[in-house]
Design a protein around this motif. Structure first.
Motif, PDB file in Angstrom:
ATOM      1  N   SER A 107       0.949  -1.277  -0.209  1.00 47.87           N
ATOM      2  CA  SER A 107       0.093  -0.063  -0.002  1.00 47.87           C
ATOM      3  C   SER A 107       0.764   1.328   0.013  1.00 47.87           C
ATOM      4  N   GLN A 108       2.225   1.046   0.254  1.00 50.20           N
ATOM      5  CA  GLN A 108       3.196   2.319   0.075  1.00 50.20           C
ATOM      6  C   GLN A 108       3.334   2.406  -1.331  1.00 50.20           C
ATOM      7  N   VAL A 109       3.622   3.552  -1.474  1.00 51.60           N
ATOM      8  CA  VAL A 109       4.605   4.055  -2.668  1.00 51.60           C
ATOM      9  C   VAL A 109       5.459   3.256  -3.242  1.00 51.60           C
ATOM     10  N   GLY A 110       5.824   2.778  -4.630  1.00 53.70           N
ATOM     11  CA  GLY A 110       6.414   2.070  -4.854  1.00 53.70           C
ATOM     12  C   GLY A 110       8.075   2.390  -4.884  1.00 53.70           C
ATOM     13  N   VAL A 111       8.141   3.818  -5.442  1.00 51.97           N
ATOM     14  CA  VAL A 111       9.628   4.529  -5.601  1.00 51.97           C
ATOM     15  C   VAL A 111       9.501   5.606  -4.629  1.00 51.97           C
ATOM     16  N   MET A 112      10.267   5.785  -3.796  1.00 55.41           N
ATOM     17  CA  MET A 112      10.695   6.847  -2.852  1.00 55.41           C
ATOM     18  C   MET A 112      12.009   7.620  -3.333  1.00 55.41           C
ATOM     19  N   GLY A 113      11.737   8.564  -4.208  1.00 57.36           N
ATOM     20  CA  GLY A 113      13.148   9.320  -4.827  1.00 57.36           C
ATOM     21  C   GLY A 113      12.935  10.485  -4.260  1.00 57.36           C
ATOM     22  N   TRP A 114      14.519  11.373  -4.554  1.00 58.76           N
ATOM     23  CA  TRP A 114      14.958  12.699  -4.713  1.00 58.76           C
ATOM     24  C   TRP A 114      15.487  13.024  -5.737  1.00 58.76           C
ATOM     25  N   ILE A 115      15.250  14.167  -6.341  1.00 58.22           N
ATOM     26  CA  ILE A 115      15.941  14.651  -7.675  1.00 58.22           C
ATOM     27  C   ILE A 115      16.893  15.998  -7.149  1.00 58.22           C
ATOM     28  N   GLN A 116      17.981  16.212  -7.651  1.00 60.00           N
ATOM     29  CA  GLN A 116      18.880  17.466  -7.563  1.00 60.00           C
ATOM     30  C   GLN A 116      18.022  18.678  -8.286  1.00 60.00           C
ATOM     31  N   HIS A 117      18.032  19.766  -7.489  1.00 66.04           N
ATOM     32  CA  HIS A 117      17.361  20.911  -8.007  1.00 66.04           C
ATOM     33  C   HIS A 117      17.676  21.198  -9.368  1.00 66.04           C
ATOM     34  N   GLN A 118      18.993  21.135  -9.852  1.00 70.20           N
ATOM     35  CA  GLN A 118      19.427  21.453 -11.104  1.00 70.20           C
ATOM     36  C   GLN A 118      18.599  20.327 -12.197  1.00 70.20           C
ATOM     37  N   ASN A 119      18.860  19.147 -11.759  1.00 67.25           N
ATOM     38  CA  ASN A 119      18.187  18.276 -12.539  1.00 67.25           C
ATOM     39  C   ASN A 119      16.591  18.391 -12.930  1.00 67.25           C
TER      40      ASN A 119
END
Length: 532
Positions: free
Chosen positions: A232-244
């Motif tokens: 029931s949780q989200v499959g991918v937990m991510g972060w992206i750099q500001h510039q990207n």
């Protein structure tokens, strides 16, 4: 609750004060304290990661100290509470493809999961910008209104619109609400049916640099396991750099900064970025068992009512870089210093109880996997040794002031619970003043173990000095190898804070008060439902 000066309270209850005239706590042994920190933060303990050899050493050390002090087991007939975990290790050789961009793991993005699945694949998943990713009816705010994100990849901003605008009329202005925390972003996206979430990292609203994101979200991570393997949780937990993130928006013909400004205004509408995301997240899953540890000082008149004194024992462990070099994250301040404080408080209170028992029981605890998302605390909150309605308050140390004493004590949150009155009185007893959180936008109130208990209705206090008494700490030591024991620490702050905490703990352990929530919240509602 009646606001009483603690010195008067202690006198009325015929309890000897915990402080000498110089405000030093009676019985405090700073040599013992120093030994505790030095041992727990030594290379031998390897950074105290859950499920490591360092965990065994740490638990053995704390249990031996509890036994030496003479405290009883706090979890039935045991000191240890099992915490069932999954250790999820993602293959770090992954690439995130968004449009024509191929982003490098670690330096440009991070991705992990708490689903118990060996493979999670984003395959041509539509990418949508949903602003701050907030659905908050009480603030009249819903970033998901009018859009279906089921199985899509959403990009969200960190923190909340109040911080972004510095408008006191939006959310809580500069002070972060729980809606600004990264944990909430993932929780809400899961409720909306998203397949993946990527939070755009910017140092000011996140309150830490990219290095903290990288260290905290790569390698092995731990999670509790529910009956549905966390699906029931989200499959991918991510972060992206500001510039990207700026590049992703530019490919969609959008200006990131303009979209960010729009997202901070009411009635923002989610925007499709007219591109897709592709990612293969390959995981190794290990089911294992970590442990919380707790010891009991039984009360006399109302032994079934409990005050909890706590500090988490875990840190980031040891990591090996691509060159095969090992890096040990010893976490001396975060949080060997806190565990040492709990051990000293346990010893002091055990000695005092021999002269005159406390009316309520005191539970001294140290939980696992705080650094992975308050996991040990969440398990304790759901499986406590007594019902949470019987827990009066939860006092939590997460990093002590190991430097010189100061003339103030930090308060996290304002107008939250009556525990703030106890803090005010204890500070006054020491001729100190209460200083509001200097960085309320960082959301520290939501980032330590007391918050898991607050979600179950138990009010508490966070004692944390990180980055305030040592401005260099956050920039160069927090969640970095440099957080090491230093024999030159003066421990003046430890001396005064243990005295302050002692006064609060002693008062709660001997009065009949049940501190109440002050602000309208789910916390207050939960406490009311529990009957206190």
């Amino acid at each position: 609750m009646k606001k009483l000066i603690l010195a008067s309270v202690l006198s009325a209850l015929a309890i000897p004060s915990f402080a000498h005239s110089d405000k030093s706590p009676v019985g405090l042994d700073l040599d013992k304290y120093r030994t505790h920190v030095k041992t727990l933060a030594s290379d031998e303990y390897g950074g105290r990661a859950p499920l490591s050899a360092g965990e065994t050493l740490t638990l053995n050390y704390i249990e031996a100290e509890f036994k030496k002090i003479g405290l009883k087991p706090g979890f039935g007939d045991r000191y240890l509470q099992p915490v069932p975990l999954a250790k999820v290790t993602a293959d770090q050789n992954m690439t995130l493809n968004i449009g024509s961009l191929n982003l490098t793991n670690g330096t440009e993005f991070t991705a992990r999961t708490q689903q118990i699945s060996e493979r999670i694949k984003l395959e041509n998943s539509e990418v949508v910008f949903v602003g701050y990713g907030i659905n908050a009816p009480e603030y009249g705010w819903n970033d998901y209104q009018g859009i279906d994100v089921k199985d899509k990849t959403v990009i969200v901003l960190v923190n909340d619109p109040g911080f972004a605008t510095q408008n006191a009329a939006l959310f809580k202005g500069n002070a972060m609400t729980y809606y600004g925390r990264w944990t909430y972003k993932y929780e809400e996206a899961a409720r909306q049916g998203a397949k993946a979430v990527f939070i755009v990292h910017e140092t000011a609203p996140a309150a830490y640099g990219w290095g903290v994101v990288q260290n905290s979200n790569t390698g092995s991570k731990f999670t509790l396991i529910d009956d549905d393997n966390n699906l029931s949780q989200v499959g991918v937990m991510g972060w992206i750099q500001h510039q990207n993130a700026k590049q992703i928006f530019a490919e969609a013909g959008l200006d990131y900064e303009q979209q960010k400004q729009k997202a901070a205004k009411p009635n923002f509408k989610a925007v499709s970025l007219k591109t897709t995301a592709n990612l293969a997240l390959n995981n190794t899953i290990e089911r294992a068992q970590s442990y919380n540890i707790m010891a009991l000082l039984p009360g006399s008149d109302r032994a079934d009512e409990m005050v909890v004194m706590h500090a988490h024992w875990d840190h980031l462990g040891t990591r090996t870089d691509k060159k095969g070099v090992k890096h040990i994250y010893n976490g001396a301040v975060d949080n060997a210093s806190g565990v040492a404080g709990v051990l000293e408080l346990a010893r002091i209170f055990s000695l005092r109880a021999k002269e005159q028992p406390f009316k309520r029981s005191i539970l001294f605890t140290s939980f696992t996997a705080e650094e992975t998302g308050l996991i040990g605390a969440q398990h304790f909150a759901k499986q406590p040794p007594i019902p949470t309605k019987k827990i009066v308050s939860f006092l939590n140390i997460d990093g002590m002031n190991v430097n010189n004493s100061v003339d103030y004590i930090l308060r996290y949150g304002e107008g939250v619970s009556e525990m703030e009155h106890y803090l005010n009185d204890a500070a006054k007893h020491q001729d100190r003043f209460v200083k509001g959180d200097p960085l309320p936008q960082n959301g520290l109130m939501f980032r330590s173990d007391h918050f898991a208990l607050a979600q179950e209705g138990v009010p508490g206090l966070l004692f944390m000095s990180l980055g305030d008494t040592d401005p260099d700490y956050i920039a160069h030591k927090y969640h970095k190898e440099a957080d090491d024991y230093d024999p030159n620490w003066t421990l003046g702050g430890v001396r005064q804070d243990i005295s302050l905490i002692s006064d609060i703990l002693a008062t709660l352990a001997n009065n009949d008060d049940w501190p109440k929530w002050l602000e309208e919240s789910d916390f207050k509602n939960r406490r009311t439902q529990d009957g206190k």
